[in-house]
Design a protein around this motif. Structure first.
Motif, PDB file in Angstrom:
ATOM      1  N   PRO A 233       0.805  -1.228   0.000  1.00  0.00           N
ATOM      2  CA  PRO A 233       0.000   0.000   0.000  1.00  0.00           C
ATOM      3  C   PRO A 233       0.836   1.276   0.000  1.00  0.00           C
ATOM      4  CG  PRO A 233      -0.160  -1.146   2.113  1.00  0.00           C
ATOM      5  CD  PRO A 233       0.511  -2.087   1.171  1.00  0.00           C
ATOM      6  N   GLU A 234       2.083   1.210   0.495  1.00  0.00           N
ATOM      7  CA  GLU A 234       2.897   2.434   0.528  1.00  0.00           C
ATOM      8  C   GLU A 234       3.249   2.935  -0.864  1.00  0.00           C
ATOM      9  OE1 GLU A 234       5.763  -1.038   0.684  1.00  0.00           O
ATOM     10  OE2 GLU A 234       3.802  -0.525   1.499  1.00  0.00           O
ATOM     11  N   THR A 235       3.294   2.035  -1.870  1.00  0.00           N
ATOM     12  CA  THR A 235       3.625   2.479  -3.225  1.00  0.00           C
ATOM     13  C   THR A 235       2.428   3.130  -3.917  1.00  0.00           C
ATOM     14  OG1 THR A 235       3.070   0.341  -4.225  1.00  0.00           O
ATOM     15  CG2 THR A 235       5.334   0.647  -3.465  1.00  0.00           C
ATOM     16  N   MET A 236       1.256   3.001  -3.313  1.00  0.00           N
ATOM     17  CA  MET A 236       0.060   3.637  -3.872  1.00  0.00           C
ATOM     18  C   MET A 236       0.277   5.138  -4.090  1.00  0.00           C
ATOM     19  SD  MET A 236      -3.439   4.295  -1.828  1.00  0.00           S
ATOM     20  CE  MET A 236      -2.517   5.555  -0.958  1.00  0.00           C
ATOM     21  N   LEU A 237       1.138   5.727  -3.252  1.00  0.00           N
ATOM     22  CA  LEU A 237       1.382   7.160  -3.348  1.00  0.00           C
ATOM     23  C   LEU A 237       2.004   7.534  -4.692  1.00  0.00           C
ATOM     24  CD1 LEU A 237       2.872   7.563   0.244  1.00  0.00           C
ATOM     25  CD2 LEU A 237       0.499   7.909  -0.477  1.00  0.00           C
ATOM     26  N   GLY A 238       2.603   6.528  -5.387  1.00  0.00           N
ATOM     27  CA  GLY A 238       3.218   6.787  -6.692  1.00  0.00           C
ATOM     28  C   GLY A 238       2.420   6.241  -7.857  1.00  0.00           C
ATOM     29  N   ASP A 239       1.150   5.862  -7.621  1.00  0.00           N
ATOM     30  CA  ASP A 239       0.318   5.331  -8.707  1.00  0.00           C
ATOM     31  C   ASP A 239       0.095   6.383  -9.798  1.00  0.00           C
ATOM     32  OD1 ASP A 239       0.074   3.027  -7.287  1.00  0.00           O
ATOM     33  OD2 ASP A 239      -2.023   3.297  -6.714  1.00  0.00           O
ATOM     34  N   THR A 240       0.158   5.925 -11.058  1.00  0.00           N
ATOM     35  CA  THR A 240      -0.153   6.831 -12.173  1.00  0.00           C
ATOM     36  C   THR A 240      -1.237   6.265 -13.083  1.00  0.00           C
ATOM     37  OG1 THR A 240       1.697   5.919 -13.453  1.00  0.00           O
ATOM     38  CG2 THR A 240       2.144   7.894 -12.160  1.00  0.00           C
ATOM     39  N   ALA A 241      -1.852   5.131 -12.696  1.00  0.00           N
ATOM     40  CA  ALA A 241      -3.000   4.593 -13.442  1.00  0.00           C
ATOM     41  C   ALA A 241      -3.618   3.463 -12.635  1.00  0.00           C
ATOM     42  CB  ALA A 241      -2.568   4.084 -14.809  1.00  0.00           C
ATOM     43  N   THR A 282      -9.588  -8.234  -7.158  1.00  0.00           N
ATOM     44  CA  THR A 282     -10.817  -7.609  -7.686  1.00  0.00           C
ATOM     45  C   THR A 282     -10.816  -7.521  -9.193  1.00  0.00           C
ATOM     46  OG1 THR A 282      -9.877  -5.387  -7.561  1.00  0.00           O
ATOM     47  CG2 THR A 282     -11.000  -6.210  -5.574  1.00  0.00           C
ATOM     48  N   GLY A 283      -9.654  -7.837  -9.819  1.00  0.00           N
ATOM     49  CA  GLY A 283      -9.558  -7.666 -11.270  1.00  0.00           C
ATOM     50  C   GLY A 283      -9.101  -6.276 -11.658  1.00  0.00           C
ATOM     51  N   VAL A 284      -8.884  -5.389 -10.664  1.00  0.00           N
ATOM     52  CA  VAL A 284      -8.360  -4.044 -10.909  1.00  0.00           C
ATOM     53  C   VAL A 284      -7.005  -3.957 -10.221  1.00  0.00           C
ATOM     54  CG1 VAL A 284      -8.752  -1.557 -10.684  1.00  0.00           C
ATOM     55  CG2 VAL A 284     -10.708  -3.121 -10.869  1.00  0.00           C
ATOM     56  N   VAL A 285      -5.992  -3.470 -10.912  1.00  0.00           N
ATOM     57  CA  VAL A 285      -4.666  -3.327 -10.304  1.00  0.00           C
ATOM     58  C   VAL A 285      -4.218  -1.880 -10.383  1.00  0.00           C
ATOM     59  CG1 VAL A 285      -4.002  -5.695 -10.876  1.00  0.00           C
ATOM     60  CG2 VAL A 285      -3.430  -3.858 -12.447  1.00  0.00           C
ATOM     61  N   LYS A 286      -3.453  -1.498  -9.371  1.00  0.00           N
ATOM     62  CA  LYS A 286      -2.823  -0.181  -9.387  1.00  0.00           C
ATOM     63  C   LYS A 286      -1.551  -0.261 -10.212  1.00  0.00           C
ATOM     64  CE  LYS A 286      -0.654   0.687  -5.379  1.00  0.00           C
ATOM     65  NZ  LYS A 286       0.712   0.503  -5.841  1.00  0.00           N
ATOM     66  N   VAL A 287      -1.223   0.784 -10.928  1.00  0.00           N
ATOM     67  CA  VAL A 287      -0.030   0.817 -11.780  1.00  0.00           C
ATOM     68  C   VAL A 287       0.922   1.858 -11.216  1.00  0.00           C
ATOM     69  CG1 VAL A 287       0.850   1.116 -14.113  1.00  0.00           C
ATOM     70  CG2 VAL A 287      -1.440   0.172 -13.761  1.00  0.00           C
ATOM     71  N   THR A 288       2.125   1.361 -10.793  1.00  0.00           N
ATOM     72  CA  THR A 288       3.137   2.229 -10.186  1.00  0.00           C
ATOM     73  C   THR A 288       4.430   2.045 -10.973  1.00  0.00           C
ATOM     74  OG1 THR A 288       2.099   1.574  -8.091  1.00  0.00           O
ATOM     75  CG2 THR A 288       4.039   2.981  -7.953  1.00  0.00           C
ATOM     76  N   ARG A 301       4.233   1.167 -22.287  1.00  0.00           N
ATOM     77  CA  ARG A 301       3.223   0.953 -23.324  1.00  0.00           C
ATOM     78  C   ARG A 301       2.180   2.070 -23.363  1.00  0.00           C
ATOM     79  NH1 ARG A 301       3.778  -4.402 -21.410  1.00  0.00           N
ATOM     80  NH2 ARG A 301       1.899  -4.215 -20.077  1.00  0.00           N
ATOM     81  N   HIS A 302       1.852   2.619 -22.203  1.00  0.00           N
ATOM     82  CA  HIS A 302       0.764   3.606 -22.125  1.00  0.00           C
ATOM     83  C   HIS A 302       1.276   5.027 -21.884  1.00  0.00           C
ATOM     84  CE1 HIS A 302      -2.519   0.606 -22.118  1.00  0.00           C
ATOM     85  NE2 HIS A 302      -1.633  -0.168 -21.482  1.00  0.00           N
ATOM     86  N   ASP A 303       2.585   5.196 -21.970  1.00  0.00           N
ATOM     87  CA  ASP A 303       3.189   6.518 -21.815  1.00  0.00           C
ATOM     88  C   ASP A 303       2.755   7.171 -20.499  1.00  0.00           C
ATOM     89  OD1 ASP A 303       4.848   8.590 -22.562  1.00  0.00           O
ATOM     90  OD2 ASP A 303       3.280   9.675 -23.646  1.00  0.00           O
ATOM     91  N   LEU A 304       2.890   6.415 -19.415  1.00  0.00           N
ATOM     92  CA  LEU A 304       2.510   6.920 -18.100  1.00  0.00           C
ATOM     93  C   LEU A 304       3.680   7.615 -17.424  1.00  0.00           C
ATOM     94  CD1 LEU A 304       0.550   3.802 -16.745  1.00  0.00           C
ATOM     95  CD2 LEU A 304      -0.421   5.883 -17.760  1.00  0.00           C
ATOM     96  N   PRO A 305       3.431   8.611 -16.640  1.00  0.00           N
ATOM     97  CA  PRO A 305       4.515   9.244 -15.880  1.00  0.00           C
ATOM     98  C   PRO A 305       5.012   8.302 -14.786  1.00  0.00           C
ATOM     99  CG  PRO A 305       2.400  10.172 -15.246  1.00  0.00           C
ATOM    100  CD  PRO A 305       2.130   9.262 -16.415  1.00  0.00           C
ATOM    101  N   ARG A 306       6.237   8.550 -14.297  1.00  0.00           N
ATOM    102  CA  ARG A 306       6.822   7.748 -13.219  1.00  0.00           C
ATOM    103  C   ARG A 306       6.993   8.641 -12.000  1.00  0.00           C
ATOM    104  NH1 ARG A 306      11.580   6.132 -17.303  1.00  0.00           N
ATOM    105  NH2 ARG A 306      10.369   4.869 -18.767  1.00  0.00           N
ATOM    106  N   VAL A 307       6.392   8.239 -10.931  1.00  0.00           N
ATOM    107  CA  VAL A 307       6.486   9.009  -9.692  1.00  0.00           C
ATOM    108  C   VAL A 307       7.205   8.150  -8.657  1.00  0.00           C
ATOM    109  CG1 VAL A 307       5.223  10.198  -7.858  1.00  0.00           C
ATOM    110  CG2 VAL A 307       4.334  10.213 -10.212  1.00  0.00           C
TER     111      VAL A 307
END
Length: 892
Positions: A233-241, A282-288, A301-307
């Motif tokens: 859960p601590e990496t949730m702070l860097g989620d970008t999708a 749940t079938g939903v994942v956080k992307v970090t 692949r999705h050109d997401l930012p990296r935090v």
């Protein structure tokens, strides 16, 4: 003339083997005589090995002891077999391990490398290496290793460092080394990137936390959420999708919507990607993308930012907002508490999963994006795989080939840069004004103002060159021409990927040939409970303590005898003690032999030629025949790396056949008045002893060298003597058959003596009954030896059982062995003893009869249990019958 040889008759041989003085003496002699030094001008066929270089940080452990003992066995065997052997020793600078040790020592002084600066710190590491690094070499000497000390190498020696620079520059110029920003395995404890192979995945009991992500409001719609389960859960702070599987109908309508990162308020898209397992959670994942390898690829692949919310020190960065500065696991607790206070933490459930740990430090790995140097391994792996498939390199045991193939097939690029100060500095310089990178074998002119890359190279990058950099590469030296490729590599299966595969890849790439043709991969050493040995568990064993206590020969033999290919070894101090007793038995056998040889017997100077396969003594013919069958078997096992079987065969022959049987049989001739028989047996005894010492020398070098020096004649060093030899004409089926008969009858007679309690010094009278004419002739031939072996006053041989009064009887094969009890034992006591044994056996038998007569037991008990009872019933019936006969024999 061997000046180290003691005066054969003036020196009194101690009654027992004292390993300490023997080891000290021969270690010095072997080094003075340079027994391990190879000769690149020799006309003998070459055979080469390189030692897996132990780290200069530590002391010898049992893994080293096993590894090096097996190599020394091979080196000595090959040398005695006529090869010019190069066994090249070396030590490894061991970047992370050594830097850690020195940093701990500095901390005890209140110092820190960062305040000292790089140059001062590296000087201190060199000082430490000079002071402590030699310990491992001294401990190698304690094991009796016959390496070529004149060619000792250290991976940071100037010529070795030059080879590493050549390796880096050539691979870089060929496009096989590149610098890039990628996700790496980061060790927060050691503060460096490590390769995939240095990560150990450990199954742990963790949790899956379910977190509610609010969706951006849609006009006119009620508040909506997507729920995500995560172990971090601590990496949730860097989620970008947030991501869902494109084929999951539950979430199709949400793709393209915007979610809000809890606690951060950052808007992120909901995307669809095949990497999402719709069946998990749940079938939903956080992307970090900054903190997970799969998320990193999805981010590309999705050109997401990296935090990046976790730093290289394992603490939360300023991108983590209110959680900045918290250690990552403390941040986990704080994040969960904050989520709970905002009603965004739905709950949790137990979850067992694999977590990456640093093999070296034990710290949990943090996947981080970092700019590092990499080797493009696919082209190298392809060539290495081809070499293994066509047999240029062979693995022993062969099941290791499958493991090698699987790894090479799925190989990833190798991160070779390490954020350390101790090691080979990366030969790359940067122009900070232009951004240009210069890679060179030579340092550039300081006037150019270039900045060298601060990192060092992975230790395995340099040790991957070990089979040829140690021989002078990149120069074309005589050693390289003669000894490369080497013949054999002996190492543990746990570094098949770390070291073996990389040597194969680099050897083929730079030399066009595999670095070795055979690889013997031994197992790990475990304690008596099967647990892997380690300092942290407190079950480690110091081999030097074992050497001090039992001797190097005993420890070596235990390691060899238990080195079964493909399996881990179970260490047993009891077995080491047992092989110490084995050494002592050989010592006393030699002492007995020397007492019976006599220094002035000219016939003995002919060495093995003194053996006479036509000797009249069955014992002499038998021992030569056994040797003629044994030696080829030992050679076959050594040649196919079945060291354990070779050791066990030797042990069985020396302890049981040579010491327990032949020496006892030899006393018959030695104590007789027949001078010819005496001379024949002395010659055979010396020949057999010589062969035993030669064959055992590669396994137990100290005691065999010392005993060899005590034999009559001027022999030189055993370590420089030819391998054991036996003649095919020594094979004698008749002698072997006669001695088998002798052993069977003697064993039965000894059992009878023991059964009725005959005192050891009291003589017995035997009658051997057999109705086969040839067998009676055979018994007559072995009668003198049998009398000596069982201390019999007389041995009579008959076709039918005679009347001999009270006696006990036994049977072996088709021979009945009768022992008279007249004047030998107290018949009343013996009768009472036998009756007690009979009563006990009959009582147990009656109980089994009752059980087997019970249909409930027979029909309902497990078949294995019923069969066991039936087998015991049959044994007891035979035992009772035997005891009844014994009772009858003593006149009950």
């Amino acid at each position: 003339m061997n000046d180290s040889k003691p005066a054969p008759s003036d020196e009194v041989m101690p009654k027992g083997f004292e390993h300490g003085p023997v080891e000290e003496r021969w270690t010095v002699v072997w080094e003075e005589q340079t027994i391990g030094q190879a000769d690149n001008e020799s006309q003998s066929p070459p055979f080469a090995m390189v030692i897996p270089p132990p780290n200069v940080t530590g002391a010898l452990h049992l893994g080293h002891g096993l590894d090096q003992t097996l190599q020394d066995l091979v080196a000595r065997y090959k040398r005695m077999s006529g090869f010019d052997v190069l066994w090249l020793p070396g030590t490894d600078h061991a970047g992370i391990a050594t830097q850690n040790v020195v940093e701990k020592a500095l901390a005890a002084e209140g110092l820190d490398r960062r305040t000292m600066g790089r140059e001062a710190f590296v000087r201190r590491v060199w000082e430490w290496k000079e002071e402590y690094g030699g310990r491992i070499l001294e401990q190698m000497r304690r094991l009796g290793l016959s390496v070529d000390w004149s060619r000792l190498r250290f991976t940071l020696d100037p010529d070795m460092s030059a080879a590493v620079r050549r390796e880096f520059v050539e691979l870089y110029e060929q496009g096989l080394i590149y610098r890039g920003e990628y996700m790496v395995n980061w060790c927060p404890k050691d503060q460096t990137a490590i390769s995939d192979l240095e990560v150990k995945h450990v199954e742990v009991d963790g949790k899956l936390w379910k977190i509610r992500y609010p969706l951006a409001a849609v006009e006119g719609a009620a508040a909506e959420y997507l729920e995500v389960e995560t172990t971090r859960p601590e990496t949730m702070l860097g989620d970008t999708a947030l991501a869902v599987n494109p084929d999951d109908p539950r979430y199709t309508e949400f793709v393209g919507r915007t979610a809000i990162v809890p606690l951060m308020g950052r808007e992120i898209p909901v995307i669809a990607d095949d990497f999402v397992d719709a069946e998990f959670g749940t079938g939903v994942v956080k992307v970090t993308p900054a903190h997970d390898p799969n998320d990193y690829e999805a981010g590309v692949r999705h050109d997401l930012p990296r935090v990046q919310v976790i730093g290289t020190d394992g603490r939360m960065t300023d991108a983590a907002g209110d959680f900045e500065g918290l250690e990552r696991f403390a941040a986990r607790k704080a994040v969960l508490a904050a989520l709970s206070s905002e009603s965004l933490l739905v709950g949790d459930r137990p979850h067992r999963h694999a977590v990456g740990h640093s093999e070296r430090s034990g710290a949990i790995i943090e996947p981080l994006i970092s700019t590092q140097w990499f080797v493009r391994t696919a082209p190298l792996a392809e060539a290495a795989m081809a070499a293994a498939e066509n047999g240029d390199v062979r693995f022993h045991p062969d099941n290791q080939f499958k493991i090698f193939r699987e790894w090479m097939t799925n190989i990833r690029d190798w991160c070779i840069s390490r954020q350390l100060w101790w090691g080979h500095r990366i030969p790359a310089w940067y122009n900070d004004e232009t951004g240009e990178i210069f890679v060179s074998e030579e340092d550039p002119d300081p006037a150019l103002g270039l900045r060298q890359d601060p990192d060092v190279l992975d230790t395995w990058f340099s040790s991957g060159l070990f089979p040829f950099s140690t021989m002078g590469w990149p120069e074309e030296t005589k050693d390289l021409e003669r000894y490369y490729p080497t013949g054999l590599l002996v190492t543990g299966y746990d570094i098949l990927f770390f070291w073996v595969a990389r040597m194969v890849m680099l050897g083929i790439h730079f030399r066009g040939e595999v670095p070795f043709h055979d690889v013997f991969l031994h197992g790990l050493i475990r304690d008596e409970h099967g647990v892997k040995m380690s300092k942290s568990r407190g079950n480690g064993v110091d081999p030097v303590e074992m050497i001090d206590k039992y001797g190097a020969d005993a420890l070596r033999f235990m390691l060899i005898a238990t080195a079964t290919p493909g399996t881990d070894l179970i260490f047993s101090e009891e077995r080491v003690a047992g092989y110490r007793a084995f050494a002592n038995k050989l010592w006393n056998a030699t002492r007995f032999s020397l007492m019976n040889l006599g220094d002035d017997d000219v016939a003995l100077q002919a060495s093995a030629d003194a053996a006479d396969p036509t000797a009249r003594s069955v014992a002499d013919r038998w021992v030569l025949s056994r040797l003629a069958g044994l030696l080829p078997r030992i050679e076959r096992n050594l040649d196919k790396y079945r060291f354990d079987e070779a050791a066990q065969d030797l042990y069985q022959f020396i302890w049981h056949e040579f010491c327990d049987w032949y020496l006892e049989m030899a006393k018959v001739a030695l104590n007789s008045d027949d001078e010819i028989a005496q001379r024949e047996t002395r010659g055979t005894l010396l020949a057999a002893l010589e062969i035993v010492l030669r064959a055992l020398h590669p396994m137990m070098p100290f005691i065999t060298e010392d005993l060899w020096s005590r034999l009559p004649g001027d022999r030189g060093l055993l370590a420089q003597t030819a391998w054991a030899a036996a003649q095919e004409e020594w094979l004698d089926a008749e002698a072997e058959s006669l001695v088998r008969l002798l052993q069977d009858v003697a064993t039965e007679a000894r059992r009878l003596r023991a059964e009725v309690g005959v005192e050891p010094r009291r003589q017995i009278d035997l009658v051997l009954v057999c109705n086969d004419d040839q067998r009676r002739e055979d018994l007559q031939a072995i009668e003198p030896d049998l009398r000596a072996l069982v201390r019999a006053g007389s041995v009579s041989i008959a076709a039918e059982e005679p009347e001999i009064g009270e006696r006990v009887a036994g049977v072996t094969g088709d021979v009945e062995v009768l022992m008279s009890l007249e004047g030998v034992v107290d018949l009343d006591k013996e009768r009472e003893r036998l009756q007690k044994l009979l009563a006990r056996a009959e009582g147990e038998l009656a109980g089994l009869v009752t059980r087997l007569g019970n249909d409930g037991f027979v029909n309902n008990a497990p078949e294995a249990v019923v069969q066991k009872v039936r087998s015991r019933h049959a044994e007891l019936e035979a035992e009772c019958e035997r005891l009844r006969n014994q009772v009858a024999a003593v006149g009950a």
